[in-house]
Design a protein around this motif. Structure first.
Motif, PDB file in Angstrom:
ATOM      1  N   ASP A   1      35.902  23.591  35.119  1.00  0.00           N
ATOM      2  CA  ASP A   1      35.332  24.925  35.180  1.00  0.00           C
ATOM      3  C   ASP A   1      34.064  24.993  34.339  1.00  0.00           C
ATOM      4  O   ASP A   1      33.654  24.022  33.707  1.00  0.00           O
TER       5      ASP A   1
ATOM      6  N   GLN B   1      36.882  36.385  39.086  1.00  0.00           N
ATOM      7  CA  GLN B   1      37.017  35.061  38.477  1.00  0.00           C
ATOM      8  C   GLN B   1      38.480  34.637  38.313  1.00  0.00           C
ATOM      9  O   GLN B   1      38.765  33.539  37.841  1.00  0.00           O
TER      10      GLN B   1
ATOM     11  N   GLN C   1      30.125  32.715  37.132  1.00  0.00           N
ATOM     12  CA  GLN C   1      31.343  32.669  36.314  1.00  0.00           C
ATOM     13  C   GLN C   1      31.135  33.400  34.987  1.00  0.00           C
ATOM     14  O   GLN C   1      31.629  33.001  33.944  1.00  0.00           O
TER      15      GLN C   1
END
Length: 623
Positions: free
Chosen positions: A539, A226, A84
């Motif tokens: 996240d 992403q 990420q």
């Protein structure tokens, strides 16, 4: 650290899709934005030059470049999906500030070279189709910035649909061009066998590699993947990797078709009749109608060129934003970022056309692609190191076979570039009237970049101590802990954002409340996931921010302070007043970066919105 392209990060859900087809379709899109970089006007210039000078013989370079691109783009997508983090962010968190500033500078040069090619190409297309002067065509390309803002505000899927539509226009145009040109298929097949006619062919070949395997696409792809929100389990990540590889394979093969079609068109028209010096896009456009016998050939050529320039300028601007934010962690408002990136491309284009005239655009386009190729090593090598690292990749590191293949690709590119640089500098030294100036400037600079390249290549093999992705840590804060005084404030809220502004805010809060007060540290997560899912956001940035907030709490409690924490989700100017008004606080302490006027336009302002929405005193301290 903020999310990469945070306006659209994890904005496309791939979950709860009932069929496999819908699941695959949800992942499709990022690679098509990448593919336009492989068919931008810079490619046109190198492909036309290669086809007109050497016929079909450099087709194998395009095929090899496409295979290289597929491998490297899959590595870039893997980095973004697993960690990420985009490539710029991963570099910032791995290398020292000094090395990062150099890498950022080189990346900006690559973006400038890429944008220069795209802006020139689109301006040439506008000039050819509508007879608008080239300078005015360049100025028109500034409108891309506003188109990009409009598209990204509509969502990443709308942007992907727009780009796919432009790619379709390019593809259909060249299908008709192939019908008009009627290439010799036996020679096309022979062109896939590796040959290198002469030194000039090597220069063109390196330009083709630079135009095909583009460094800014490596930064861009690691960010765009992403935009998909998917199950972060091991099985979910595996599925995302698989679907993104399929996406990349289809999109990059379409780009290969376009590049091959341009080279084949040049070979079948110009090389065939002995016109070996056609390198300018304008010349190619002018000669197509008399050679192919149809007015549609030049029209479709110009339309495809505008579509290629339009699509690649949009993705190039996005890449510029990613590089600026990733390397510098510079948060400025989106429209300002994109205006700056666009100006970096337009200003050099205007200067070059004004000084040298329109006749050098073809050579300038080829030169821009060689510059891109020279920068490739500084993007590829860190990428290979990152995706080979078991710790960074959490078990999703590439296999030994893929590592070997990646290093072979990197070696080919670096060796070819090294030969090109050596030959160019040697030529300058032989032809210069005063070579001492070159010995004191260009030669040391070339050696410095060689040392940097070797450092990036070999350091990770010898330094195993710094193999994890680092985040900001609160342990460097210089906090003051006053004793034995009388304080009036007993319940103090302090906003923190894990920057040096926290140090000032906390020290001022201690002066208000001392050790007798109760402190509540407030931080707001601003990711797209936080905006959409609030407390349910799960996240990477939420996890990191929560951890850092707890570290602040632990440090202060060890010093004897009474501390609690609150994590908010969404826009700070909306979330902070809600948290404050729900609590029983005496004062809110906020640290700011002290900007006003123009900087408010650049960075935005939170304090003004908050102070009108809370019912307690607001204590603002400047960094």
């Amino acid at each position: 650290m903020s999310k990469s392209l945070e306006e659209v990060n994890e904005s496309v859900s791939t979950e709860n899709k009932k069929s496999v087809f819908k699941k695959i379709l949800a992942f499709f899109g990022p690679a098509y934005l990448i593919s336009v970089g492989y068919m931008d006007p810079g490619n046109w210039a190198t492909d036309i030059a290669g086809g007109s000078q050497f016929g079909y013989s450099l087709l194998w370079v395009l095929l090899m470049s496409n295979m290289m691109a597929l491998l490297l783009q899959s590595l870039s997508a893997r980095l973004g999906i697993v960690t990420q983090r985009d490539l710029a962010q991963a570099s910032r968190e791995t290398y020292s500030p000094f090395i990062n500033y150099i890498l950022y500078f080189l990346a900006e040069i690559a973006i400038a070279a890429c944008d220069l090619a795209e802006v020139l190409g689109m301006a040439i297309g506008i000039n050819l189709l509508f007879d608008i002067p080239l300078i005015q065509g360049v100025m028109i390309t500034v409108l891309d910035t506003f188109l990009l803002l409009f598209l990204i505000n509509k969502g990443i899927r709308k942007m992907e649909a727009f780009i796919i539509a432009l790619v379709t226009v390019i593809g259909v145009s060249f299908i008709f061009e192939m019908i008009f040109a009627q290439p010799e298929m036996d020679k096309v097949i022979l062109g896939l066998i590796p040959t290198m006619p002469n030194e000039t062919a090597l220069y063109i070949a390196i330009g083709i590699i630079g135009a095909t395997v583009m460094p800014h696409n490596l930064y861009l792809h690691s960010s765009l993947v992403q935009t998909r929100k998917f199950d972060r389990s091991k099985a979910g990540i595996k599925q995302a990797l698989k679907y993104n590889f399929i996406d990349s394979t289809i999109a990059l093969n379409l780009a290969f078709f376009v590049n091959a079609a341009i080279l084949i068109l040049a070979a079948a028209t110009f090389y065939k009749v002995g016109m070996h010096n056609v390198a300018e896009i304008q010349d190619a456009h002018r000669f197509l109608q008399p050679l192919l016998g149809t007015k549609w050939a030049p029209i479709l050529f110009a339309v495809a060129l505008i579509a290629a320039g339009q699509s690649s300028t949009i993705t190039g601007t996005l890449a510029g934003q990613i590089i600026m934010e990733g390397y510098l962690n510079l948060r400025i408002q989106p429209w300002v970022r994109r205006i700056i990136t666009r100006l970096i491309a337009i200003v050099p284009a205007v200067v070059v056309i004004t000084i040298f005239g329109e006749g050098v655009t073809g050579k300038l386009l080829i030169f821009s692609q060689v510059v891109l190729s020279l920068q490739l090593g500084f993007a590829i090598i860190p990428l290979i190191h990152f995706v080979s690292d078991k710790t960074k990749m959490k078990g999703f590191h590439i296999s030994r076979v893929t590592q070997i293949a990646s290093w072979i690709v990197a070696s080919i590119i670096v060796i070819l570039n090294g030969k090109l640089v050596f030959d160019e500098i040697n030529g300058w030294l032989e032809s210069a009237e005063n070579p001492l100036i070159l010995w004191l400037t260009v030669v040391p600079l070339a050696f410095a970049f060689l040392i940097l390249l070797l450092y990036i290549v070999f350091k990770p093999f010898f330094d195993k101590s710094n193999r994890t992705i680092h985040n900001h840590s609160p342990h460097h804060l210089k906090l003051q802990f006053p004793k034995g005084q009388t304080y009036s404030k007993k319940n103090i809220a302090v906003t923190v954002d894990f920057t040096t502004a926290d140090e000032v805010a906390l020290n001022n809060a201690f002066e208000l409340g001392g050790k007798e007060a109760e402190y509540t540290l407030i931080h707001v997560v601003e990711t797209v996931g936080a905006h959409m899912f609030g407390d349910d956001a799960d996240d990477h940035e939420t996890t990191v921010d929560e951890k850092l907030l707890l570290e602040y709490e632990s440090i202060l409690k060890e010093k004897g302070f009474k501390v609690t924490t609150k994590l908010g989700f969404g826009l700070p100017d909306k979330v902070i007043p809600v948290l404050i008004n729900q609590g029983k606080f005496d004062v809110l302490v906020m640290g700011t970066h002290g900007h006003t006027g123009l900087k408010d336009l650049l960075f935005g302002t939170t304090v003004d919105h908050i102070r009108h929405k809370i019912s307690i005193p607001l204590f603002i301290v400047k960094q």
